[in-house]
Design an enzyme around this catalytic site. Structure first.
Site, mmCIF file in Angstrom:
data_model
loop_
_atom_site.group_PDB
_atom_site.id
_atom_site.type_symbol
_atom_site.label_atom_id
_atom_site.label_comp_id
_atom_site.label_asym_id
_atom_site.label_seq_id
_atom_site.Cartn_x
_atom_site.Cartn_y
_atom_site.Cartn_z
ATOM 1 N N HIS A 190 4.652 -7.948 -5.138
ATOM 2 C CA HIS A 190 5.329 -8.830 -4.180
ATOM 3 C C HIS A 190 5.174 -10.269 -4.639
ATOM 4 O O HIS A 190 4.148 -10.638 -5.195
ATOM 5 C CB HIS A 190 4.718 -8.666 -2.773
ATOM 6 C CG HIS A 190 5.632 -9.155 -1.701
ATOM 7 N ND1 HIS A 190 5.725 -10.471 -1.353
ATOM 8 C CD2 HIS A 190 6.517 -8.487 -0.920
ATOM 9 C CE1 HIS A 190 6.627 -10.609 -0.398
ATOM 10 N NE2 HIS A 190 7.121 -9.426 -0.116
ATOM 11 N N ASP B 3 8.315 -1.561 1.134
ATOM 12 C CA ASP B 3 9.255 -0.500 0.728
ATOM 13 C C ASP B 3 8.569 0.777 0.267
ATOM 14 O O ASP B 3 9.224 1.808 0.127
ATOM 15 C CB ASP B 3 10.154 -1.026 -0.403
ATOM 16 C CG ASP B 3 11.134 -2.057 0.123
ATOM 17 O OD1 ASP B 3 10.982 -3.240 -0.211
ATOM 18 O OD2 ASP B 3 12.006 -1.678 0.921
HETATM 19 C C1 SDX Z 1 10.965 -6.710 -0.667
HETATM 20 O O1 SDX Z 1 10.266 -11.572 -0.803
HETATM 21 C C2 SDX Z 1 10.092 -10.788 0.176
HETATM 22 O O2 SDX Z 1 9.452 -11.110 1.161
HETATM 23 C C3 SDX Z 1 10.755 -9.415 0.030
HETATM 24 C C4 SDX Z 1 10.419 -8.408 1.117
HETATM 25 C C5 SDX Z 1 11.017 -8.793 2.456
HETATM 26 O O3 SDX Z 1 10.476 -8.356 3.476
HETATM 27 O O4 SDX Z 1 12.099 -9.446 2.454
HETATM 28 O O5 SDX Z 1 9.009 -8.274 1.237
HETATM 29 C C6 SDX Z 1 11.023 -7.036 0.785
HETATM 30 O O6 SDX Z 1 11.897 -6.978 -1.376
HETATM 31 C C7 SDX Z 1 9.702 -6.111 -1.223
HETATM 32 C C8 SDX Z 1 9.749 -5.954 -2.779
HETATM 33 C C9 SDX Z 1 10.533 -4.666 -3.089
HETATM 34 N N1 SDX Z 1 10.768 -4.556 -4.540
HETATM 35 C C10 SDX Z 1 10.066 -3.686 -5.273
HETATM 36 O O7 SDX Z 1 9.182 -2.939 -4.837
HETATM 37 C C11 SDX Z 1 10.493 -3.659 -6.744
HETATM 38 C C12 SDX Z 1 9.254 -3.582 -7.631
HETATM 39 N N2 SDX Z 1 8.546 -4.853 -7.564
HETATM 40 C C13 SDX Z 1 8.807 -5.844 -8.542
HETATM 41 O O8 SDX Z 1 10.032 -5.800 -9.185
HETATM 42 C C14 SDX Z 1 8.224 -7.220 -8.255
HETATM 43 O O9 SDX Z 1 6.928 -7.023 -7.867
HETATM 44 C C15 SDX Z 1 8.924 -8.102 -7.219
HETATM 45 C C16 SDX Z 1 10.369 -8.235 -7.496
HETATM 46 C C17 SDX Z 1 8.718 -7.569 -5.857
HETATM 47 C C18 SDX Z 1 8.251 -9.488 -7.298
HETATM 48 O O10 SDX Z 1 8.618 -10.049 -8.525
HETATM 49 P P1 SDX Z 1 7.940 -11.397 -9.035
HETATM 50 O O11 SDX Z 1 7.244 -12.123 -7.943
HETATM 51 O O12 SDX Z 1 8.983 -12.138 -9.818
HETATM 52 O O13 SDX Z 1 6.806 -10.892 -9.961
HETATM 53 P P2 SDX Z 1 6.926 -10.758 -11.515
HETATM 54 O O14 SDX Z 1 8.131 -9.962 -11.866
HETATM 55 O O15 SDX Z 1 6.774 -12.115 -12.109
HETATM 56 O O16 SDX Z 1 5.632 -9.860 -11.842
HETATM 57 C C19 SDX Z 1 4.392 -10.452 -12.215
HETATM 58 C C20 SDX Z 1 3.767 -9.460 -13.210
HETATM 59 C C21 SDX Z 1 4.687 -9.149 -14.391
HETATM 60 O O17 SDX Z 1 3.855 -8.741 -15.462
HETATM 61 P P3 SDX Z 1 3.470 -9.855 -16.593
HETATM 62 O O18 SDX Z 1 4.781 -10.418 -17.134
HETATM 63 O O19 SDX Z 1 2.631 -10.906 -15.879
HETATM 64 O O20 SDX Z 1 2.682 -9.100 -17.636
HETATM 65 O O21 SDX Z 1 3.558 -8.185 -12.532
HETATM 66 C C22 SDX Z 1 4.370 -7.201 -13.160
HETATM 67 C C23 SDX Z 1 5.451 -7.929 -13.924
HETATM 68 O O22 SDX Z 1 5.895 -7.134 -15.035
HETATM 69 N N3 SDX Z 1 4.941 -6.392 -12.067
HETATM 70 C C24 SDX Z 1 5.112 -5.075 -12.098
HETATM 71 C C25 SDX Z 1 5.612 -4.711 -10.848
HETATM 72 N N4 SDX Z 1 5.773 -5.810 -10.096
HETATM 73 C C26 SDX Z 1 5.354 -6.850 -10.863
HETATM 74 N N5 SDX Z 1 4.855 -4.162 -13.089
HETATM 75 C C27 SDX Z 1 5.143 -2.873 -12.776
HETATM 76 N N6 SDX Z 1 5.610 -2.453 -11.580
HETATM 77 C C28 SDX Z 1 5.873 -3.336 -10.602
HETATM 78 N N7 SDX Z 1 6.356 -2.934 -9.409
#
Ligand code: SDX
Length: 430
Positions: free
Chosen positions: A308, A365
């Protein structure tokens, strides 16, 4: 702590005021940055940027705190559970409704629950297998075609009418899109049913037999809508603000919010989670393989339902939904193998250094899809249910922004990295 930030750049030193929020969070006010320095700030994804001041929802991502108008979200989940309609009023109008306000609002939801017949007729021209989120976004804009008087909201009375129409009819639109996809006759709303019960009725009743609504299913849907009702500046809510900042009407702004929510990184994640769990259940994937793939930088796979932008701790909604899944399954005497797989996946991830280092926890989710599935909502309607829950949050932010004195259109800058000055080359010289 200082009241100003000091910036030294190009031999110049400027002071930037620090604004402080109601909970002590602090932000550097850069509204004068470009005028004073000619520079802009660069912040892809707006990770470090507050785009507005808001009094609607407060989140502390480190502590896993979520409050609606100051009230911890957990307090909306204890029995006797408040009704989603109360939370709608609280988010949009800023106070818990009095008995009288709630009765007036409930009566308005009932009197505005029917779709305009022209809007209903559009369903016949939409492919039965059309994505429900495409239908929802398009139909919210269609409402602008039939409710012209609501395009300009110039008084509180009319605003209340358009809000009641949207909150009430979003259910009817969602249910009609489901019925259309199944080739089933539309079931009209029943004015004697409460908000969630009426939605379940429109989804699952038949012309000759009313769907029997069990209290635990109704409560579970009520809980799901409440937990999704607002989440400050998430992608879809910021989209609604951006569209609304151009003084676009509420239908167009919410239709844009639906489009943003559809994305698999946002509201579409609840579908991805269940599809991932189903793949594991069918043997096409193992939980350990999921973790390995999620860690692998060369693999585009992400563990849906995890991570998140704000929560660096448990998403409080995930905790509540996890308990609700267990409770509803026990009450209904069901067992869902996907829940057991989710528990196993969560355990593996929470003990994996990749997830620990990045503070990746289950988000809303991860369990919402399992609970929706438990109460009979089909997978392709999960994100639509997220949208029904989030609609009051979108409306609240649109209204708060519109009421702001001197509100400006949202129009950020960029860092241009394209061609320097070039010339047109006529075709014969190319
Ligand atoms: C919702 O914003 C909100 O409030 C949203 C929400 C709401 O109520 O409106 O809470 C609802 O959208 C929840 C999120 C649902 N999406 C997912 O579950 C999809 C999977 N999650 C990710 O794609 C990600 O965690 C996000 C999109 C939720 C957040 O993305 P960020 O903040 O841009 O984080 P990032 O991509 O910069 O990740 C930081 C690190 C990265 O690794 P490094 O580059 O530092 O090595 O964490 C890793 C990412 O690769 N990472 C994940 C991951 N989520 C982050 N690696 C594997 N699996 C994951 N799910």
């Amino acid at each position: 702590m200082t009241d100003n930030a000091v910036l030294m750049v190009d031999g110049q030193t400027i002071e930037l005021p620090i604004v402080e929020g109601a909970e002590g969070e602090r932000s550097i006010d850069i509204t004068a940055l470009r005028a004073q320095t000619g520079l802009t700030s660069y912040d892809p994804g707006l990770v470090n940027t507050s785009i507005c001041k808001s009094a609607i929802t407060y989140i502390d991502g480190d502590k896993g705190v979520l409050r609606y108008r100051g009230i911890p979200v957990e307090q909306f989940t204890v029995q006797p559970q408040p009704n989603f309609v109360e939370v709608v009023w609280l988010l949009i109008f800023g106070n818990l409704p009095s008995r009288e306000e709630l009765k007036i609002f409930r009566d308005m939801l009932t009197s505005h629950e029917l779709l305009h017949e022209d809007v209903k007729d559009q369903f016949q021209h939409i492919p039965a297998d059309a994505p429900p989120m495409a239908i929802l976004s398009a139909t919210l804009n269609h409402l602008a075609c039939v409710y012209r008087k609501y395009l300009v909201v110039d008084d509180p009375e009319r605003l209340l009418e358009v809000i009641a129409s949207l909150i009430s009819q979003v259910r009817t639109i969602a249910a009609f899109s489901y019925r259309r996809s199944k080739g089933l006759p539309f079931i009209y709303p029943n004015p004697n049913l409460r908000y969630c019960a009426n939605f379940l009725h429109m989804m699952f009743s038949s012309p000759y037999q009313q769907y029997i609504i069990s209290p635990e299913v109704e409560d579970a849907l009520n809980l799901i809508f409440i937990l999704h009702a607002d989440h400050e500046q998430n992608c879809s809510t910021t989209t609604v603000r951006a569209v609304g900042s151009a003084r676009a009407n509420l239908f167009a702004s919410c239709a844009a919010g639906v489009s943003a929510l559809w994305g698999p990184l946002h509201g579409g994640a609840n579908v991805e989670v269940v599809e991932m769990l189903e793949r594991i259940h069918k043997g096409g994937l193992s939980p350990a393989q999921c973790i390995r793939d999620a860690r692998d930088k060369n693999n585009p796979f992400r563990l849906s339902g995890f991570g998140h932008r704000i929560y660096r701790n448990f998403d409080p909604r995930a905790k509540i939904l996890k308990q609700a899944c267990d409770r509803v399954l026990q009450i209904t005497g069901q067992r869902d193998p996907l829940l057991d797989i989710a528990f196993e996946l969560e355990e593996l991830a929470l003990n994996d250094d990749y997830f620990i280092e990045r503070k990746l926890y289950p988000n809303v989710d991860f369990y919402s899809g399992i609970l929706l599935r438990t109460i009979g909502i089909p997978t392709n309607m999960f994100t639509v249910c997220f949208a029904i829950g989030r609609l009051p949050g979108w409306i609240a932010h649109w209204k708060e922004q519109n009421e702001e004195q001197g509100g400006r259109i949202i129009r950020p800058r960029q860092v241009y990295v394209g061609n320097n000055l070039s010339s047109y080359v006529p075709m014969e010289d190319r």
